[in-house]
Design a protein around this motif. Structure first.
Motif, PDB file in Angstrom:
ATOM      1  N   SER A 265       5.328   4.199   1.984  1.00  0.00           N
ATOM      2  CA  SER A 265       4.878   2.858   1.595  1.00  0.00           C
ATOM      3  C   SER A 265       4.749   1.974   2.834  1.00  0.00           C
ATOM      4  CB  SER A 265       5.873   2.226   0.627  1.00  0.00           C
ATOM      5  OG  SER A 265       5.940   2.980  -0.563  1.00  0.00           O
TER       6      SER A 265
ATOM      7  N   THR B 138      -7.889  -1.242  -5.214  1.00  0.00           N
ATOM      8  CA  THR B 138      -7.610  -0.973  -6.636  1.00  0.00           C
ATOM      9  C   THR B 138      -8.032  -2.113  -7.565  1.00  0.00           C
ATOM     10  OG1 THR B 138      -5.345  -1.764  -6.321  1.00  0.00           O
ATOM     11  CG2 THR B 138      -5.715   0.607  -6.140  1.00  0.00           C
TER      12      THR B 138
ATOM     13  N   ALA C 223      -5.914   2.845  -9.141  1.00  0.00           N
ATOM     14  CA  ALA C 223      -4.874   3.415  -8.280  1.00  0.00           C
ATOM     15  C   ALA C 223      -4.583   4.864  -8.652  1.00  0.00           C
ATOM     16  CB  ALA C 223      -3.594   2.580  -8.389  1.00  0.00           C
TER      17      ALA C 223
ATOM     18  N   MET D  65       4.736  10.898   0.737  1.00  0.00           N
ATOM     19  CA  MET D  65       4.374   9.504   0.449  1.00  0.00           C
ATOM     20  C   MET D  65       5.132   8.561   1.373  1.00  0.00           C
ATOM     21  SD  MET D  65       4.082   9.360  -3.721  1.00  0.00           S
ATOM     22  CE  MET D  65       5.804   9.685  -4.010  1.00  0.00           C
TER      23      MET D  65
ATOM     24  N   ALA E 227      -5.406   8.568  -6.389  1.00  0.00           N
ATOM     25  CA  ALA E 227      -4.270   9.275  -5.789  1.00  0.00           C
ATOM     26  C   ALA E 227      -4.503  10.785  -5.645  1.00  0.00           C
ATOM     27  CB  ALA E 227      -3.008   8.991  -6.597  1.00  0.00           C
TER      28      ALA E 227
ATOM     29  N   TRP F 113       4.121   7.207  -9.464  1.00  0.00           N
ATOM     30  CA  TRP F 113       4.365   7.662  -8.094  1.00  0.00           C
ATOM     31  C   TRP F 113       5.529   8.646  -8.038  1.00  0.00           C
ATOM     32  CZ3 TRP F 113       0.136   6.918  -5.780  1.00  0.00           C
ATOM     33  CH2 TRP F 113      -0.599   5.738  -5.932  1.00  0.00           C
TER      34      TRP F 113
ATOM     35  N   THR G 222      -4.983   6.213   1.845  1.00  0.00           N
ATOM     36  CA  THR G 222      -4.144   5.045   1.574  1.00  0.00           C
ATOM     37  C   THR G 222      -4.680   4.343   0.335  1.00  0.00           C
ATOM     38  OG1 THR G 222      -3.596   4.710   3.901  1.00  0.00           O
ATOM     39  CG2 THR G 222      -3.317   2.814   2.449  1.00  0.00           C
ATOM     40  N   ILE G 223      -3.763   3.939  -0.531  1.00  0.00           N
ATOM     41  CA  ILE G 223      -4.146   3.216  -1.745  1.00  0.00           C
ATOM     42  C   ILE G 223      -3.489   1.849  -1.725  1.00  0.00           C
ATOM     43  CG2 ILE G 223      -3.980   3.189  -4.268  1.00  0.00           C
ATOM     44  CD1 ILE G 223      -4.163   6.236  -4.174  1.00  0.00           C
TER      45      ILE G 223
ATOM     46  N   LYS H 193      -0.084  -0.570  -4.698  1.00  0.00           N
ATOM     47  CA  LYS H 193       0.431   0.585  -5.441  1.00  0.00           C
ATOM     48  C   LYS H 193       1.160   0.193  -6.723  1.00  0.00           C
ATOM     49  CE  LYS H 193       4.940   1.069  -3.125  1.00  0.00           C
ATOM     50  NZ  LYS H 193       5.766   1.104  -4.350  1.00  0.00           N
ATOM     51  N   ASP H 194       1.719  -1.017  -6.762  1.00  0.00           N
ATOM     52  CA  ASP H 194       2.523  -1.421  -7.918  1.00  0.00           C
ATOM     53  C   ASP H 194       1.694  -1.749  -9.143  1.00  0.00           C
ATOM     54  OD1 ASP H 194       4.836  -1.091  -6.451  1.00  0.00           O
ATOM     55  OD2 ASP H 194       4.887  -3.170  -5.774  1.00  0.00           O
TER      56      ASP H 194
ATOM     57  N   SER I 187       0.844  -1.188   0.000  1.00  0.00           N
ATOM     58  CA  SER I 187       0.000   0.000   0.000  1.00  0.00           C
ATOM     59  C   SER I 187       0.881   1.240   0.000  1.00  0.00           C
ATOM     60  CB  SER I 187      -0.897   0.008   1.240  1.00  0.00           C
ATOM     61  OG  SER I 187      -1.768  -1.094   1.238  1.00  0.00           O
ATOM     62  N   ILE I 188       0.293   2.376  -0.334  1.00  0.00           N
ATOM     63  CA  ILE I 188       1.001   3.644  -0.243  1.00  0.00           C
ATOM     64  C   ILE I 188       0.105   4.656   0.466  1.00  0.00           C
ATOM     65  CG2 ILE I 188       0.227   4.491  -2.517  1.00  0.00           C
ATOM     66  CD1 ILE I 188       3.089   5.710  -2.790  1.00  0.00           C
TER      67      ILE I 188
END
Length: 420
Positions: free
Chosen positions: A420, A371, A378, A418, A382, A407, A392-393, A396-397, A3-4
């Motif tokens: 992670s 996501t 995603a 940010m 953002a 990002w 928080t998302i 993230k990848d 997550s990010i």
């Protein structure tokens, strides 16, 4: 899945971004180049997309080239890349050899029977290896006769593009007739323009496309930056108090249908200035009270546009998006689930999606967005950090699919911290 966490530090994003080439253009150019007898390589196409989908296509085109005429099928895994799956289905049908084209669990739930039936009608040796209408596909490549066929154009424009690109190399050429104007017609128009740029004879109308037998004459072209990727910076500019975001390389002359994003966001508070080296996005402060739009020709803009409307509390009514259920996720369902967390309500009636609001809802101070293994989810969520301060998302990848630098670019605009 990582997550990010995004925490707002400024209400005024500012900076300069370089976005890599359009994934849609890149993948088309790669297929056409490979079909030709030219010695062109990726260096012939400056600013080729850095997207995972494009890099996956490059890898497999190299594999296919080295494994021609083999008896045992080469397994090609498109993962969750729709263009790789659909474009290679036709491409492999004209390449000598035995091929097994498969994909991720989600890809194996995305229908492809319309394309398979069309290829069979043109003389291809292609069949479903497991479940009818879905990947995996077993293909024995060879010469296609070509001819005329009728297609359901309501599911995916990529089916039509896939057939168009191999059509010059069929014996008779190809005519495809449609009952109605295809969805995402702008992407088919993009294919026509690129094919003609490389010497193919193509006629495209709302109800048919005709391609005559010929050969591509590949020449070097610089790939336009991706307008779909730009939509998330338009979204950010629309949500910011003030903004000054410069996107390098964009012009007002584009083959991408998503370039209409500059017109769309006039209604959502963004002014686009076309400069010699790119475009500058600033917050205009002007917006509509009810956004109404047919997004049939620009479906990839839906996530950014609807999320912008949700965050700005602008009622919306959009059409032309029924086929989004067949994307990396069921996009309208995904958006409905997540935007609900911000008090937005997305409903459908008679193929029109309406966005309204629950004004009595208390929005959580710890917003977490899923996501659904969908890159566009995603990226569209953002920019909400500038509205809700901390979000928080998940996963993230997933942005690697189309915009690996997302990002990093978000960080360059100096409006969020940010973690992670």
């Amino acid at each position: 899945m990582k997550s990010i966490r995004l925490e707002k530090i400024s209400s005024a994003p500012k900076g300069k971004l370089h976005i890599s080439g359009s994934k849609s253009i890149s993948n088309r150019v790669l297929i056409m180049s490979e079909l030709s007898d030219a010695e062109a390589d990726i260096s012939s196409f400056p600013n080729l997309s850095e997207a995972d989908d494009t890099q996956r296509l490059i890898f497999y085109l190299n594999q296919i080239r080295s494994c021609a005429d083999q008896q045992l099928p080469l397994i090609i895994n498109a993962e969750n890349a729709g263009t790789v799956m659909r474009f290679l289905a036709s491409y492999l049908s004209v390449q000598k050899g035995s091929w097994l084209l498969t994909g991720s669990e989600r890809m194996q739930k995305r229908p492809i029977g319309i394309l398979v039936s069309a290829l069979q009608g043109l003389g291809a040796h292609i069949s479903h290896s497991d479940k009818t209408n879905y990947p995996p596909l077993h293909i024995i490549g060879g010469q296609l006769a070509g001819g005329e066929l009728k297609m359901d154009a309501s599911v995916s424009s990529q089916f039509i593009t896939s057939l168009m690109m191999v059509a010059p190399y069929t014996q008779k050429g190809l005519t495809i007739r449609f009952d109605e104007k295809p969805v995402s017609f702008s992407y088919i128009e993009m294919t026509r323009k690129l094919m003609q740029n490389f010497g193919a004879s193509v006629e495209l109308k709302d109800t048919f496309v005709q391609v005559k037998p010929s050969e591509y004459k590949i020449k070097s072209i610089k790939i336009e930056p991706d307008w779909s990727s730009a939509s998330y910076w338009y979204e950010l500019a629309s949500l910011a108090e003030t903004s000054d975001i410069f996107l390098e390389g964009y012009t007002n002359k584009s083959v991408q249908g998503d370039s209409c994003v500059s017109e769309i966001y006039k209604e959502l508070g963004v002014h686009t200035i076309f400069e010699p080296d790119g475009i500058r996005l600033t917050s205009s402060g002007k917006q509509t009270s009810h956004f109404i739009y047919d997004l049939t020709d620009a479906p990839d803009l839906v996530p950014a546009v609807l999320t912008s409307c949700a965050a700005k509390k602008i009622k919306a009514s959009i059409t032309g998006v029924e086929h989004l259920k067949h994307k990396e996720s069921d996009r309208m369902l995904s958006l409905s689930n997540e935007l609900k967390k911000t008090g937005a309500i997305l409903t459908e009636k008679n193929k029109t999606y309406h966005l309204s609001f629950d004004n009595n809802m208390t929005i959580s101070e710890k917003l977490v967005f899923e996501t659904y293994k969908d890159h566009r989810m995603a990226m569209c969520f953002a920019p909400l950090a500038i509205v809700y301060d901390k979000i928080t998302i998940k996963d993230k990848d997933v942005v690697e699919k189309s915009y690996p630098a997302f990002w990093d670019d978000l960080k360059k605009l100096n409006f969020v911290r940010m973690n992670s």
